[in-house]
Motif scaffolding. Structure first.
Motif, PDB file in Angstrom:
ATOM      1  N   GLN A 182      36.954 -17.160 -23.273  1.00  8.27           N
ATOM      2  CA  GLN A 182      37.134 -18.227 -24.243  1.00  8.27           C
ATOM      3  C   GLN A 182      38.224 -19.190 -23.791  1.00  8.27           C
ATOM      4  OE1 GLN A 182      37.971 -16.532 -28.071  1.00  8.27           O
ATOM      5  NE2 GLN A 182      36.092 -15.336 -28.125  1.00  8.27           N
ATOM      6  N   GLN A 225      30.576 -31.609 -24.897  1.00  2.02           N
ATOM      7  CA  GLN A 225      30.137 -31.211 -26.234  1.00  2.02           C
ATOM      8  C   GLN A 225      28.831 -31.893 -26.574  1.00  2.02           C
ATOM      9  OE1 GLN A 225      30.327 -33.052 -29.453  1.00  2.02           O
ATOM     10  NE2 GLN A 225      29.678 -31.271 -30.621  1.00  2.02           N
ATOM     11  N   GLY A 226      27.890 -31.098 -27.060  1.00  4.26           N
ATOM     12  CA  GLY A 226      26.624 -31.657 -27.512  1.00  4.26           C
ATOM     13  C   GLY A 226      25.572 -31.784 -26.441  1.00  4.26           C
ATOM     14  N   SER A 284      28.985 -22.314 -23.299  1.00  9.32           N
ATOM     15  CA  SER A 284      28.815 -22.947 -24.602  1.00  9.32           C
ATOM     16  C   SER A 284      29.926 -23.952 -24.822  1.00  9.32           C
ATOM     17  CB  SER A 284      28.817 -21.901 -25.721  1.00  9.32           C
ATOM     18  OG  SER A 284      30.143 -21.469 -26.001  1.00  9.32           O
ATOM     19  N   ARG A 285      29.630 -24.993 -25.583  1.00  5.97           N
ATOM     20  CA  ARG A 285      30.620 -26.028 -25.902  1.00  5.97           C
ATOM     21  C   ARG A 285      30.321 -26.497 -27.317  1.00  5.97           C
ATOM     22  NH1 ARG A 285      33.751 -30.475 -23.796  1.00  5.97           N
ATOM     23  NH2 ARG A 285      35.296 -30.496 -25.467  1.00  5.97           N
ATOM     24  N   PRO A 286      30.672 -25.668 -28.312  1.00  5.34           N
ATOM     25  CA  PRO A 286      30.278 -25.971 -29.686  1.00  5.34           C
ATOM     26  C   PRO A 286      31.033 -27.129 -30.323  1.00  5.34           C
ATOM     27  CG  PRO A 286      31.653 -24.022 -29.623  1.00  5.34           C
ATOM     28  CD  PRO A 286      31.373 -24.389 -28.203  1.00  5.34           C
ATOM     29  N   ASN A 287      32.237 -27.419 -29.837  1.00  5.30           N
ATOM     30  CA  ASN A 287      32.996 -28.542 -30.400  1.00  5.30           C
ATOM     31  C   ASN A 287      33.946 -29.098 -29.343  1.00  5.30           C
ATOM     32  OD1 ASN A 287      35.500 -26.976 -30.467  1.00  5.30           O
ATOM     33  ND2 ASN A 287      34.555 -25.856 -32.165  1.00  5.30           N
ATOM     34  N   SER A 304      35.383 -23.871 -25.670  1.00  3.68           N
ATOM     35  CA  SER A 304      34.268 -23.589 -24.772  1.00  3.68           C
ATOM     36  C   SER A 304      34.318 -22.130 -24.369  1.00  3.68           C
ATOM     37  CB  SER A 304      34.347 -24.471 -23.521  1.00  3.68           C
ATOM     38  OG  SER A 304      33.291 -24.178 -22.608  1.00  3.68           O
ATOM     39  N   THR A 305      33.171 -21.592 -24.010  1.00  2.00           N
ATOM     40  CA  THR A 305      33.118 -20.244 -23.468  1.00  2.00           C
ATOM     41  C   THR A 305      32.326 -20.248 -22.166  1.00  2.00           C
ATOM     42  OG1 THR A 305      31.095 -19.538 -24.599  1.00  2.00           O
ATOM     43  CG2 THR A 305      33.188 -19.201 -25.768  1.00  2.00           C
TER      44      THR A 305
END
Lengths: 113, 114
Positions: free
Chosen positions: B22, B51-52, B69-72, B76-77
């Motif tokens: 993370q 993001q997005g 992942s980049r949720p916001n 990021s993970t």
């Protein structure tokens, strides 16, 4: 293909001496050249940087010399101190090209008392 | 400057398993980068995460092995999947600064696969 070549791989300097690390790049489109300092167990931290329209930049004991025609740049650490012992990375960046840094291979500097 | 926190700082994992790293930033940033630093080696960019949108991977790195992942704009993970001893390395999260030339790094995650 290694786009940024760095030498030497390791360097031992006496306290008070001058440490010199050299880098050479291939891509003439690079327009920003930073140096990073990394201590064990830490991430790299920006030390000093230069743009190719300047031949030299000095910040305290740290100086970058830049030779655009030779596609080379170097870091000079004056009055080297034991606290400067770390790994140094040169890098090159094409701004606007995704801002992806290309790193040199690193130089492990040890400053002895 | 940006303050970046990475978790875990280190881990020892069994081969064949997966680890998710993370990266949390104390401010909103557009671009986040994941690097690998093998012992005594330089930093190699794995991928860029915006993001997005889907992450953009560098040559030699694939999404199945390193899903991101980049949720916001602050988080990021990076997952290292189906690990082998060759994945033993330091993984670093990085963000660009306001000047778009600076890069700030987390302290890294030291991964050992046994």
């Amino acid at each position: 293909q290694q786009q940024v070549k760095q030498s030497p791989q390791s360097l031992i300097v006496q306290k008070g001496g001058i440490s010199i690390i050299n880098c050479a790049y291939e891509n003439t489109a690079f327009d920003y050249f930073p140096w990073y300092q990394q201590f064990p167990g830490k991430g790299p931290a920006l030390l000093i940087a230069i743009r190719p329209d300047v031949s030299e930049k000095k910040e305290g004991r740290f100086t970058i010399s830049f030779n655009k025609s030779a596609k080379q740049f170097s870091l000079h650490i004056m009055d080297s101190q034991p606290g400067d012992s770390a790994t140094y990375f040169c890098a090159a960046l094409l701004t606007g090209g995704g801002n992806k840094l290309t790193f040199g291979t690193g130089t492990q500097l040890k400053v002895e008392l | 400057s940006a303050v970046i926190s990475q978790k875990p700082s280190r881990d020892i994992c069994q081969r064949g398993t997966s680890l998710t790293i993370q990266c949390q930033v104390d401010s909103q940033v557009t671009m986040m980068f994941w690097y690998r630093q093998q012992p005594g080696q330089s930093l190699t960019l794995i991928a860029t995460a915006n993001q997005g949108s889907e992450a953009t991977y560098e040559s030699g790195f694939v999404i199945d092995k390193f899903p991101i992942s980049r949720p916001n704009l602050t988080f990021s993970t990076l997952t290292v999947s189906n690990m082998s001893p060759e994945d033993s390395s330091i993984y670093l999260c990085s963000v660009e600064g306001q000047m778009n030339t600076e890069a700030f790094f987390g302290q890294g995650t030291r991964l050992t696969v046994v």
